[in-house]
Design an enzyme around this catalytic site. Structure first.
Site, PDB file in Angstrom:
ATOM      1  N   GLY A 142      24.787  -8.871 -17.023  1.00 51.53           N
ATOM      2  CA  GLY A 142      26.146  -9.300 -17.380  1.00 51.53           C
ATOM      3  C   GLY A 142      26.939  -8.344 -18.248  1.00 51.53           C
TER       4      GLY A 142
ATOM      5  N   GLU B 180      26.428  -7.583 -25.627  1.00 50.81           N
ATOM      6  CA  GLU B 180      26.284  -8.859 -24.904  1.00 50.81           C
ATOM      7  C   GLU B 180      27.575  -9.199 -24.161  1.00 50.81           C
ATOM      8  OE1 GLU B 180      24.512 -11.058 -23.769  1.00 50.81           O
ATOM      9  OE2 GLU B 180      23.152 -12.033 -25.169  1.00 50.81           O
ATOM     10  N   ASP B 181      27.445  -9.936 -23.068  1.00 45.35           N
ATOM     11  CA  ASP B 181      28.632 -10.420 -22.373  1.00 45.35           C
ATOM     12  C   ASP B 181      29.200 -11.648 -23.081  1.00 45.35           C
ATOM     13  OD1 ASP B 181      26.460 -12.009 -21.680  1.00 45.35           O
ATOM     14  OD2 ASP B 181      26.745 -11.849 -19.520  1.00 45.35           O
TER      15      ASP B 181
ATOM     16  N   ASP C 121      26.618 -17.936 -26.156  1.00 42.23           N
ATOM     17  CA  ASP C 121      26.849 -19.328 -25.778  1.00 42.23           C
ATOM     18  C   ASP C 121      26.054 -20.206 -26.751  1.00 42.23           C
ATOM     19  OD1 ASP C 121      27.773 -21.416 -24.131  1.00 42.23           O
ATOM     20  OD2 ASP C 121      26.087 -21.244 -22.774  1.00 42.23           O
TER      21      ASP C 121
ATOM     22  N   VAL D 237      32.774 -19.585 -17.385  1.00 40.98           N
ATOM     23  CA  VAL D 237      33.603 -18.445 -16.974  1.00 40.98           C
ATOM     24  C   VAL D 237      32.816 -17.458 -16.112  1.00 40.98           C
ATOM     25  CG1 VAL D 237      35.274 -18.574 -18.861  1.00 40.98           C
ATOM     26  CG2 VAL D 237      33.143 -17.308 -19.203  1.00 40.98           C
TER      27      VAL D 237
ATOM     28  N   ASP E 188      28.396 -14.117 -14.125  1.00 41.63           N
ATOM     29  CA  ASP E 188      28.143 -14.585 -12.753  1.00 41.63           C
ATOM     30  C   ASP E 188      27.995 -16.092 -12.659  1.00 41.63           C
ATOM     31  OD1 ASP E 188      25.538 -14.664 -14.110  1.00 41.63           O
ATOM     32  OD2 ASP E 188      24.747 -15.127 -12.119  1.00 41.63           O
TER      33      ASP E 188
ATOM     34  N   ARG F 105      30.453 -11.167 -10.427  1.00 42.76           N
ATOM     35  CA  ARG F 105      30.333 -10.200 -11.532  1.00 42.76           C
ATOM     36  C   ARG F 105      31.368  -9.087 -11.421  1.00 42.76           C
ATOM     37  NH1 ARG F 105      25.427 -11.105 -14.249  1.00 42.76           N
ATOM     38  NH2 ARG F 105      23.679 -11.784 -12.974  1.00 42.76           N
TER      39      ARG F 105
END
Ligand code: IMP
Length: 178
Positions: A44, A98-99, A102, A152, A158, A164
């Site tokens: 990601g 990091e993407d 969460d 998202v 993804d 992606r």
């Protein structure tokens, strides 16, 4: 816009502008000292890494790790390394890329793992932050965008390995994951 996207949350231009800002902040933070090794989590964070490094004016290196998370002992989530770093990081400064943060479980586990590998100072840069979902008290040191509790996709993120490659961050239509 892709037909499976409900709406665009963050445009490509906004991401590029934010990467410039974060790159400048990171450059300022590390300048004069040892440059960090950027550790990007597959898959990601790849588009974000690619955009971010253009705006970091330091002699950085970057490397990749791939992990999968599973329910470990005492119902704590643990991570298994699928692809490890290519080089030793003993006493190195690490900037984890990091993407999204969460629940925070992944970040928490990776930071422990990097420390176990002997890393020195570890900092985190994340494109997105979804604080309303947090289960572990943890924050990135450099954050791009704080977003609401929506699923998202795009810019590396993804759903079942798809989307992606979208150049923006969008909200997936409800019918795809409910
Ligand atoms: P955490 O351990 O719950 O913080 O999860 C982090 C990982 O979950 C991220 O690196 C993403 O791969 C995935 N993830 C969390 N939220 C989303 C989302 O809204 N869209 C896509 N992937 C997500």
């Amino acid at each position: 816009m892709h037909k499976d996207v409900k709406n665009i949350l963050i445009s490509e231009q906004e991401i590029i502008d934010k990467a410039k800002e974060l790159g400048a902040e990171i450059t300022e933070h590390y300048k004069g000292g040892k440059a960090p090794i950027l550790v990007a989590l597959l898959k990601g964070s790849v588009p974000f890494l690619a955009e971010l490094i253009k705006h970091i004016d330091l002699d950085i290196e970057y490397d990749f790790m791939d992990v999968s998370s599973y329910e470990g002992t005492e119902s704590k989530r643990d991570i298994r390394i699928i692809k490890d770093l290519d080089r030793s990081i003993t006493d190195e400064k690490i900037l984890l890329v990091e993407d999204i943060v969460d629940t925070g479980h992944t970040l928490n586990a990776i930071l422990k793992l990097l420390k176990n590998k002997g890393a020195g100072d570890c900092k985190v840069v994340s494109l997105l932050d979804k604080p309303s979902r947090r289960e572990v008290e943890i924050e990135a040191d450099f954050t791009g965008f704080v977003i609401p509790n929506e699923f998202v996709i795009g810019f590396g993120l993804d759903f079942n390995e798809k989307y992606r490659n979208l150049p923006y961050v969008g909200i997936l239509k409800d019918e795809f994951y409910q």
